[in-house]
Design a protein around this motif. Structure first.
Motif, mmCIF file in Angstrom:
data_model
loop_
_atom_site.group_PDB
_atom_site.id
_atom_site.type_symbol
_atom_site.label_atom_id
_atom_site.label_comp_id
_atom_site.label_asym_id
_atom_site.label_seq_id
_atom_site.Cartn_x
_atom_site.Cartn_y
_atom_site.Cartn_z
ATOM 1 N N PRO A 255 27.875 30.230 44.186
ATOM 2 C CA PRO A 255 28.700 30.312 45.389
ATOM 3 C C PRO A 255 29.993 29.529 45.229
ATOM 4 O O PRO A 255 30.018 28.492 44.556
ATOM 5 N N LYS A 256 31.045 30.026 45.835
ATOM 6 C CA LYS A 256 32.329 29.322 45.795
ATOM 7 C C LYS A 256 32.217 28.023 46.582
ATOM 8 O O LYS A 256 31.600 27.986 47.632
ATOM 9 N N GLY A 257 32.830 26.964 46.032
ATOM 10 C CA GLY A 257 32.859 25.678 46.735
ATOM 11 C C GLY A 257 33.791 25.749 47.916
ATOM 12 O O GLY A 257 34.666 26.599 47.994
#
Length: 109
Positions: A106-108
């Motif tokens: 997942p993107k931060g």
């Protein structure tokens, strides 16, 4: 480069609960094995009697060391005098092997 091993198990409907209980009560030897990265037991949802046992390893050598050590011991039972080994829940098994060439999380924020 990580490697993924997927054990493809054919499990008749009447043996599903047995298989899942055996995995739930296993000795957890895999989690402490050198090079082990991840485990998942995947239950089929529809249209198949195939379970997938997903494991990810640091490298092929780590997987082979686990196969020849803790896994082999766990699947041989308790030895003489320990009683009869339970019948396998799966009626068939195939091992798939992959190398991880790309991955993402997942993107931060």
């Amino acid at each position: 480069m990580s490697v993924v091993k997927i054990n493809v198990l054919t499990v008749p409907a009447e043996q599903r609960e047995v298989l899942e209980k055996r995995f739930a009560s296993r000795a957890h030897a895999v989690e402490s094995s050198d090079g082990f990265e991840w485990f998942e037991l995947l239950r089929p949802v529809e249209g198949t009697d195939t379970y997938l046992v997903y494991t990810r390893w640091r490298d092929e050598e780590s997987f082979q060391a686990w196969m020849e050590g803790p896994m082999k011991s766990a699947h041989q039972g308790g030895g003489e005098g320990a009683g009869e080994r339970p019948k396998p829940a799966a009626s068939g098994s195939t091992l798939w092997s992959f190398e991880v060439v790309q991955q993402a999380g997942p993107k931060g924020e």
